[in-house]
Structure formats: structure tokens, C-alpha cells
Write an enzyme that holds these catalytic residues in place. Structure first.
Site, PDB file in Angstrom:
ATOM      1  N   GLY A 258       1.040  -1.083  -0.042  1.00  9.72           N
ATOM      2  CA  GLY A 258      -0.137  -0.093   0.063  1.00  9.72           C
ATOM      3  C   GLY A 258       0.689   0.960  -0.391  1.00  9.72           C
ATOM      4  O   GLY A 258       0.565   2.649   0.464  1.00  9.72           O
ATOM      5  N   GLY A 259       2.429   1.253  -0.482  1.00 15.69           N
ATOM      6  CA  GLY A 259       3.021   2.085  -0.657  1.00 15.69           C
ATOM      7  C   GLY A 259       2.540   3.796  -1.747  1.00 15.69           C
ATOM      8  O   GLY A 259       3.769   4.660  -2.046  1.00 15.69           O
ATOM      9  N   ASP A 284       0.911  -1.564  -4.424  1.00 10.83           N
ATOM     10  CA  ASP A 284      -0.460  -1.482  -3.883  1.00 10.83           C
ATOM     11  C   ASP A 284      -1.670  -2.147  -5.707  1.00 10.83           C
ATOM     12  O   ASP A 284      -1.259  -2.908  -5.827  1.00 10.83           O
ATOM     13  CB  ASP A 284      -0.177   0.038  -4.095  1.00 10.83           C
ATOM     14  CG  ASP A 284      -1.184   1.034  -3.469  1.00 10.83           C
ATOM     15  OD1 ASP A 284      -2.287   0.833  -3.950  1.00 10.83           O
ATOM     16  OD2 ASP A 284      -1.034   1.620  -2.648  1.00 10.83           O
ATOM     17  N   ARG A 325       2.918   2.099   6.304  1.00 13.25           N
ATOM     18  CA  ARG A 325       2.861   2.794   6.500  1.00 13.25           C
ATOM     19  C   ARG A 325       2.236   3.640   6.645  1.00 13.25           C
ATOM     20  O   ARG A 325       1.176   3.702   5.539  1.00 13.25           O
ATOM     21  CB  ARG A 325       4.116   3.752   5.717  1.00 13.25           C
ATOM     22  CG  ARG A 325       3.973   5.060   6.554  1.00 13.25           C
ATOM     23  CD  ARG A 325       5.474   5.843   5.696  1.00 13.25           C
ATOM     24  NE  ARG A 325       5.194   6.851   4.769  1.00 13.25           N
ATOM     25  CZ  ARG A 325       5.257   7.550   4.011  1.00 13.25           C
ATOM     26  NH1 ARG A 325       6.579   8.248   4.810  1.00 13.25           N
ATOM     27  NH2 ARG A 325       5.046   7.815   2.833  1.00 13.25           N
ATOM     28  N   ARG A 326       0.454   4.471   7.145  1.00 13.03           N
ATOM     29  CA  ARG A 326       0.105   4.664   7.013  1.00 13.03           C
ATOM     30  C   ARG A 326      -1.546   4.321   6.569  1.00 13.03           C
ATOM     31  O   ARG A 326      -2.297   4.348   5.593  1.00 13.03           O
ATOM     32  CB  ARG A 326      -0.073   6.265   6.513  1.00 13.03           C
ATOM     33  CG  ARG A 326       1.091   7.175   7.385  1.00 13.03           C
ATOM     34  CD  ARG A 326       0.866   8.233   6.735  1.00 13.03           C
ATOM     35  NE  ARG A 326       0.761   9.078   5.279  1.00 13.03           N
ATOM     36  CZ  ARG A 326       1.647   9.521   4.754  1.00 13.03           C
ATOM     37  NH1 ARG A 326       2.081  10.129   5.531  1.00 13.03           N
ATOM     38  NH2 ARG A 326       1.708   9.348   3.561  1.00 13.03           N
ATOM     39  N   HIS A 329      -4.879   2.075   9.976  1.00 14.55           N
ATOM     40  CA  HIS A 329      -5.665   2.839  10.581  1.00 14.55           C
ATOM     41  C   HIS A 329      -6.675   2.872   9.384  1.00 14.55           C
ATOM     42  O   HIS A 329      -7.942   3.524  10.083  1.00 14.55           O
ATOM     43  CB  HIS A 329      -4.566   3.762  11.335  1.00 14.55           C
ATOM     44  CG  HIS A 329      -4.264   4.755   9.744  1.00 14.55           C
ATOM     45  ND1 HIS A 329      -4.100   6.367  10.037  1.00 14.55           N
ATOM     46  CD2 HIS A 329      -3.720   5.098   8.671  1.00 14.55           C
ATOM     47  CE1 HIS A 329      -4.388   7.345   8.989  1.00 14.55           C
ATOM     48  NE2 HIS A 329      -4.189   6.357   8.071  1.00 14.55           N
TER      49      HIS A 329
HETATM   50  C1  LIG Z   1      -3.258   6.454   3.315  1.00 15.62           C
HETATM   51  S1  LIG Z   1      -2.492   5.530   2.523  1.00 15.62           S
HETATM   52  C2  LIG Z   1      -0.719   5.756   2.039  1.00 15.62           C
HETATM   53  C3  LIG Z   1      -0.037   5.475   1.478  1.00 15.62           C
HETATM   54  C4  LIG Z   1       1.851   4.886   1.443  1.00 15.62           C
HETATM   55  N1  LIG Z   1       1.970   3.868   2.502  1.00 15.62           N
HETATM   56  C5  LIG Z   1       2.112   6.480   2.773  1.00 15.62           C
HETATM   57  O1  LIG Z   1       2.571   6.211   3.399  1.00 15.62           O
HETATM   58  O2  LIG Z   1       1.984   7.412   1.887  1.00 15.62           O
HETATM   59  C6  LIG Z   1      -2.848   4.042   1.821  1.00 15.62           C
HETATM   60  C7  LIG Z   1      -2.243   3.091   0.564  1.00 15.62           C
HETATM   61  O3  LIG Z   1      -3.333   1.702   0.891  1.00 15.62           O
HETATM   62  C8  LIG Z   1      -3.113   1.515  -0.517  1.00 15.62           C
HETATM   63  N2  LIG Z   1      -4.483   0.186  -1.113  1.00 15.62           N
HETATM   64  C9  LIG Z   1      -5.969   0.296  -0.541  1.00 15.62           C
HETATM   65  N3  LIG Z   1      -6.454  -0.473  -0.500  1.00 15.62           N
HETATM   66  C10 LIG Z   1      -5.622  -1.258  -1.113  1.00 15.62           C
HETATM   67  C11 LIG Z   1      -5.156  -3.022  -1.383  1.00 15.62           C
HETATM   68  N4  LIG Z   1      -6.037  -3.720  -0.951  1.00 15.62           N
HETATM   69  N5  LIG Z   1      -4.099  -3.542  -1.334  1.00 15.62           N
HETATM   70  C12 LIG Z   1      -2.739  -2.305  -1.525  1.00 15.62           C
HETATM   71  N6  LIG Z   1      -3.105  -1.896  -1.165  1.00 15.62           N
HETATM   72  C13 LIG Z   1      -4.355  -0.447  -0.900  1.00 15.62           C
HETATM   73  C14 LIG Z   1      -4.272   2.648  -1.307  1.00 15.62           C
HETATM   74  O4  LIG Z   1      -3.916   2.722  -2.415  1.00 15.62           O
HETATM   75  C15 LIG Z   1      -2.980   3.925  -1.026  1.00 15.62           C
HETATM   76  O5  LIG Z   1      -2.200   3.512  -1.913  1.00 15.62           O
END
Ligand SMILES: C[S@@+](CC[C@H](N)C(=O)[O-])C[C@H]1O[C@@H](n2cnc3c(N)ncnc32)[C@H](O)[C@@H]1O
Length: 420
Positions: A258-259, A284, A325-326, A329
């Protein structure tokens, strides 16, 4: 009857605290320098308490209630393009000129700008002339504007819908990913992440907003804020035949699950040249990976498109580091359980570790920003967790907490978790 609930002694004591803190200030290269982040926080806390003590209870409650109007003025200024229309060198610009440039009716524009000036998000050096100040300059960054747009257009609508949403549930539960106030606020049948994936504007705003310097300045953004990647990960663990049998990656591999657009990986690599030989893999959902590639990724960054709610694919199994990261939550415990078990199943029992950078809220007297952030998370079915909560969640999914690297005095931390 006096509306004041404070006393002269209480106010004098707060003024004394502020004077003491101000005595220890210095200016270095034109910037205000505090003894420490704790000292800066102490001054902010005393100043806020002074404001509360000097205002009447009625003024205090009203200043909370009128915040939507302040937010609307800021959002209008961004939508109009006011930051880019003002001279960057600090000169002022007349209402006539702004009205022509922005193609906005003069009286309407002046009312929006007046509201911005009133909240110090803009300066008015002379009548109907406007200029940048330190706050409005933050809006020159497109990533900052995207974050504030996200907070108004998506989070804002969800948070405004929260009381109605919870009341309809008779205050018995906070909802879930598939049934949350985001859906009520945005008039959609889709939960937040699915809505974002389908809606291009939302996705672009979100991804750009995550790169905002505001996020970084509030110390959420810096990947390496509390965890010493270089010291902890070097030397690269040696790959033995035994490791290979268990599918451990041969090179140090850091997978950012989820980067987003890979900002965390870029920060880690830039700040730790000792990790240059490592593999950095950005994972992601497909739409985000495609956006990231279109926006431009460095050649050293590998990408994997997929969902962390599915078993992790072969190229990212057996990595030494899984980074989240993030992300956690954003999800309730049931969803996090699926995600964490998928990560656990991909990990090497000895050499792999899971790093989670998120908030670890104090069990009592949590600071207001954390409490608000938790309500924001509630609107999408997520939650900010206390240390006790993290220990339970991770323990239930087969992890033990090896160490929590706190970013004191903030509530941000990196949890280093290993398989039990
Ligand atoms: C709050 S953002 C954090 C992004 C990054 N880790 C950062 O700290 O800037 C949450 C991330 O989770 C990803 N995400 C949501 N659902 C997901 C899934 N099912 N599998 C992988 N990533 C996912 C989103 O696309 C988003 O990029």
C-alpha cells in the site's frame, strides 16, 4: 452573571508559562528555533489554553462551531486559484486585477478573500489589496492544495455526515468499511477505497495529497522518522541454503505494501545510501501503480500490482522487510486481520520483519489531533489504535512486537513486529 469560568491567577500563570518559553527562543537563518520539539509543543499548549481561558465559554463553543465557514473560505481560495494568482515575491495585488485574472465577480471574490484574511490565510496590506503571507505560501505547492482539497471534498463531507450516520445506528457501533459515513456524505454505494479507485479525480487528489509537505511537517510523512533503517537492516542478512529452502529472498528486499506513489521507499533509499544494493518493491492496487508509473518512478523501484487482502504473490514472498505505512489505521480489526495474516504467510519465520508506521495513541488524555484523526478514520471504517490495541491485534494474527520506535514527542511510531 459573568460568563467567564477562568480566574486572573490562572491567566497570569499561563502568561508566565508563555513568557518563560519565549525567553528560550532564538532565530537561526531567519527561522524561529525552539530548544526542542517538546518546548515548542509546550508553548503551543500554553497559548491555546490562554485563548480558552480569556474567551467566554460561549465564544469557545462558537469558535468550534464556525469552523466549517473557515474551511469553506480556504477551499474556495484553492478552487479559484488565488495562491498562484498572487505575486510570489510578496507584492500585493488589487481586487480588480485578481477579479480579472480569476474571472470571478468582484464583490463575491472580496467576501471570500476577506474570510481568508480573517483567518490569516492571506494578507490584506491595504484596502482591497491582497498579498501572500507565510500561511498562504504553503498553498503554492500542488501537493498541499491536493491534501486540503481531499480534506474538504471527501473527508469533510464524511465527517459532516458522521452524527447523522451514527444516530441512525442508535449509537451502537461505528460502522464498517462497507457501511460508513463516507458513503452517506459522498452519496455513494461504494466504500472509500473502491470509490477512490473508480473516481479518477478522487484518486489523483488522494495520491498527490499524500505527497504533501504538510503531512511530512506533521511528522506523519517521513518514512525514516523513527526507525533507523540503515542501522537495523545492514549488514544484509546472509542467505544460507536453509534460508533458500524456506524461500527467503537472496538480496535485502523491502516491500512497501500500500505504498502509494513510492514516496516512503524514495525517502528510505535517499537517506540510507548503505541500502543502495537492496531491492525496493512498491506494492499497491493496480490503478495506483499505473498512476505512479505514469507520474514517473525511478528505475530502481520495482512494482507489484495487487491487493493486500489476497495472498501475496511470489515476487514479494520471503522478503526481509514488509513495510506498512499509514495503511492499517484505514481498516477495522477484521480487515486488518486478513491483511496481516496474508503478510505473515509470506514471511520467513526468522529473517522477515513487519514494520508498521502509524499512530500509537496514548491510553489516556490523547492529544486532540489524534482524537480528530480517529474520527476521520471512523468515517471510512478505520481506527487509530492505542499500544494495547496494537498488541492485541498483532498477537491475534501471529505476530509479537519486537520493539516500538516512537517518534517522541509525537504519537507517530514504527512498530517492528516479528512472527511469534
Ligand atoms: C493512506 S494511503 C498510504 C500510502 C503510503 N503508504 C504512504 O504512507 O504515503 C493507503 C494506501 O493503501 C492503498 N490500498 C488500499 N487498498 C489496498 C489494497 N487492497 N491493497 C493494496 N493497497 C491498498 C491505497 O491505494 C493507498 O496507497
Amino acid at each position: 452573571m459573568s460568563l467567564k469560568s477562568s480566574t486572573p491567577e490562572a491567566i497570569q500563570s499561563l502568561v508566565h508559562r508563555i513568557t518563560q518559553a519565549a525567553n528560550n527562543l532564538a532565530t537561526v537563518n531567519g527561522s524561529l528555533q525552539f530548544e526542542s520539539e517538546s518546548a515548542r509543543r509546550e508553548l503551543v499548549a500554553a497559548a491555546e489554553q490562554l485563548l480558552l481561558a480569556v474567551r467566554s465559554p460561549e465564544e469557545n463553543i462558537f469558535s468550534i462551531a464556525q469552523q466549517p465557514a473557515q474551511n469553506a473560505a480556504l477551499r474556495c481560495a484553492i478552487a479559484l486559484g488565488v495562491p498562484d494568482a498572487l505575486p510570489a515575491n510578496g507584492d500585493s495585488c488589487s481586487l480588480d486585477d485578481l477579479s480579472r485574472t480569476l474571472k470571478a465577480e468582484k464583490t463575491l471574490l472580496s467576501r471570500i478573500l476577506r474570510a481568508c484574511v480573517a483567518t490569516s490565510t492571506l494578507s490584506e496590506p491595504s484596502e482591497l489589496c491582497y498579498a501572500h503571507n507565510a500561511v498562504s505560501r504553503t498553498l503554492l505547492s500542488s501537493a498541499n492544495r491536493a491534501l486540503l482539497t481531499l480534506m474538504y471534498d471527501y473527508n469533510g463531507r464524511a465527517i459532516i455526515a458522521l452524527p447523522e450516520f451514527l444516530q441512525a445506528r442508535k449509537w451502537q457501533d461505528a460502522g464498517s468499511y462497507r457501511d460508513c459515513s463516507f458513503m452517506l456524505g459522498s452519496h455513494t454505494a461504494l466504500p472509500m477505497w473502491e470509490y477512490r479507485d473508480k473516481d479518477e479525480r478522487c484518486r489523483e487528489t488522494f495520491d498527490l495529497g499524500m505527497e504533501s509537505e504538510i503531512v511530512a511537517a506533521l511528522s506523519v510523512g517521513k518514512a525514516i522518522g523513527s526507525f533507523p533503517f540503515g542501522r537495523e537492516l545492514v549488514p544484509i542478512p546472509s542467505v544460507t541454503d536453509n534460508n533458500k529452502q524456506h524461500g527467503l529472498q537472496e538480496e535485502l528486499t523491502i516491500v512497501d505494501l500500500g505504498g502509494g506513489h513510492g514516496q516512503a521507499l524514495q525517502d528510505i533509499r535517499a537517506d540510507h545510501p548503505e541500502l543502495l544494493a537492496a531491492r525496493f518493491v512498491l506494492m499497491d492496487v493496480e490503478a495506483v501503480i499505473l498512476d505512479a508509473i505514469t507520474a514517473g518512478l525511478p528505475a530502481w523501484m520495482e512494482t507489484v500490482a495487487g491487493s493486500f487482502f489476497e495472498p501475496l504473490p511470489a515476487p514479494i514472498r520471503g522478503a526481509q522487510v514488509y513495510y506498512l505505512r499509514r495503511c492499517l489505521h484505514n481498516w477495522d480489526d477484521a480487515a486488518c486481520g486478513i491483511l496481516l495474516r496474508n503478510v505473515a504467510a509470506a514471511m520467513d519465520a526468522v529473517q522477515s520483519r513487519l514494520l508498521i508506521t502509524d499512530m500509537v495513541i496514548d491510553n489516556t488524555n490523547a492529544v486532540k489531533e489524534m482524537a480528530w484523526e480517529d474520527l476521520n478514520m471512523m468515517t471510512i471504517g478505520g481506527i487509530e489504535r492505542t499500544e494495547r490495541h496494537w498488541r492485541c491485534l498483532l498477537g491475534d494474527c501471529g505476530f509479537r512486537i519486537h520493539k516500538i520506535w516512537r517518534q517522541t514527542p509525537t504519537e507517530h511510531a514504527t512498530i517492528d513486529a516479528r512472527l511469534k
